[in-house]
Structures are given as C-alpha cells and as structure tokens.
Write a protein that holds these residues in place. Structure first.
Motif, short mmCIF file in Angstrom:
data_model
loop_
_atom_site.label_atom_id
_atom_site.label_comp_id
_atom_site.label_asym_id
_atom_site.label_seq_id
_atom_site.Cartn_x
_atom_site.Cartn_y
_atom_site.Cartn_z
N GLU A 65 0.86 -1.18 0.00
CA GLU A 65 0.00 0.00 0.00
C GLU A 65 0.89 1.23 0.00
O GLU A 65 1.78 1.36 0.84
N ASP A 66 0.67 2.14 -0.96
CA ASP A 66 1.52 3.33 -1.03
C ASP A 66 1.00 4.43 -0.09
O ASP A 66 -0.03 4.28 0.57
N ALA A 67 1.72 5.55 -0.05
CA ALA A 67 1.38 6.65 0.86
C ALA A 67 0.00 7.24 0.59
O ALA A 67 -0.64 7.77 1.49
N ALA A 68 -0.46 7.10 -0.66
CA ALA A 68 -1.77 7.64 -1.02
C ALA A 68 -2.91 6.65 -0.70
O ALA A 68 -4.07 6.96 -0.91
N GLY A 69 -2.55 5.47 -0.21
CA GLY A 69 -3.56 4.48 0.14
C GLY A 69 -3.91 3.53 -0.98
O GLY A 69 -4.82 2.71 -0.84
N ASN A 70 -3.20 3.61 -2.10
CA ASN A 70 -3.45 2.69 -3.21
C ASN A 70 -2.88 1.32 -2.85
O ASN A 70 -1.74 1.21 -2.39
N ARG A 71 -3.69 0.28 -3.08
CA ARG A 71 -3.29 -1.08 -2.75
C ARG A 71 -2.90 -1.84 -4.02
O ARG A 71 -3.63 -1.84 -4.99
N ASN A 72 -1.77 -2.52 -3.95
CA ASN A 72 -1.31 -3.36 -5.04
C ASN A 72 -1.16 -4.78 -4.50
O ASN A 72 -0.29 -5.03 -3.66
N VAL A 73 -2.04 -5.68 -4.94
CA VAL A 73 -1.96 -7.08 -4.50
C VAL A 73 -0.82 -7.74 -5.26
O VAL A 73 -0.85 -7.86 -6.48
N MET A 74 0.20 -8.16 -4.51
CA MET A 74 1.39 -8.73 -5.12
C MET A 74 1.35 -10.25 -5.18
O MET A 74 2.14 -10.86 -5.90
N GLY A 75 0.45 -10.85 -4.42
CA GLY A 75 0.36 -12.30 -4.45
C GLY A 75 -0.73 -12.84 -3.55
O GLY A 75 -1.22 -12.14 -2.66
N HIS A 76 -1.12 -14.06 -3.82
CA HIS A 76 -2.11 -14.79 -3.02
C HIS A 76 -1.44 -16.07 -2.53
O HIS A 76 -0.84 -16.79 -3.31
N LEU A 77 -1.56 -16.34 -1.25
CA LEU A 77 -0.95 -17.53 -0.66
C LEU A 77 -2.03 -18.41 -0.05
O LEU A 77 -3.01 -17.91 0.50
N GLY A 78 -1.82 -19.70 -0.13
CA GLY A 78 -2.75 -20.66 0.44
C GLY A 78 -2.01 -21.70 1.27
O GLY A 78 -0.80 -21.57 1.51
N PRO A 79 -2.71 -22.73 1.70
CA PRO A 79 -2.10 -23.76 2.54
C PRO A 79 -0.80 -24.30 1.95
O PRO A 79 -0.72 -24.55 0.75
N THR A 80 0.19 -24.42 2.78
CA THR A 80 1.56 -24.88 2.54
C THR A 80 2.48 -23.79 1.98
O THR A 80 3.68 -24.01 1.86
N ASP A 81 1.95 -22.61 1.67
CA ASP A 81 2.80 -21.52 1.18
C ASP A 81 3.51 -20.85 2.35
O ASP A 81 2.96 -20.73 3.44
#
Length: 97
Positions: A65-81
């Motif tokens: 999340e940058d200073a302006a509040g913009n969110r960038n999803v960089m990845g999704h993790l699940g079981p065993t990650d």
C-alpha cells in the motif's frame, strides 16, 4: 489445537525432512501457531521480520500500500505456502509489504 502433521510434508521448508523429525524442528525453531480472523493483518510495512510464516489454512494476500492508500496485491498464498522467508533470512530489518 488442530493437528497439521499430514500437511507439513507438503511444505517446501520441510522438503527432505522425515515426518517424525518435523515436530522436533518446530520445537527447536520455537514455532508459534496463530489463528487470525478474516481481513486481519499479519505484517505491516515497517514491521520487523524475524520469522518465516507458513499458511496452514485459509489464504493470505501479499499487499503493498503506497502513501496515497493505493493497494497493489502482489500475491495470493494458500495452505503450505510460506511468506516473509526472504526478509527473515536476508536480514531485512523492516517489511516493505
């Protein structure tokens, strides 16, 4: 607490480790189990990172999340990650995500 013994052998961190030795490793590493609620934050930008996280159930989003509040999803993790291993093992003092 739920028993995750069958899941441990599928986690890359434990590759090549005998199942009966994983329990001893977890004790040696002072493993902690945390139950988090949906939308609860695990690590915040700037937090010190001294551990490796492993998702045993559910899912985790890696977000910047940058200073302006913009969110960038960089990845999704699940079981065993695993997560934060790069920071913890490289000696990164504060989490960038």
């Amino acid at each position: 607490m739920k028993n995750y013994t069958d899941l441990y052998s599928k986690i890359s961190l434990f590759a090549g480790i005998k199942p009966e030795e994983i329990s001893d490793m977890l004790k040696c590493l002072q493993a902690q189990f945390k139950n988090l609620q949906k939308n609860e934050t695990v690590i915040v930008v700037g937090d010190p990172v001294h551990y490796v996280g492993i998702v045993l159930e559910g899912a985790v989003e890696v977000v910047h999340e940058d200073a302006a509040g913009n969110r960038n999803v960089m990845g999704h993790l699940g079981p065993t990650d695993t997560f934060a291993e790069t920071f913890a093992c490289a000696g990164v003092q504060k989490s960038p995500v």
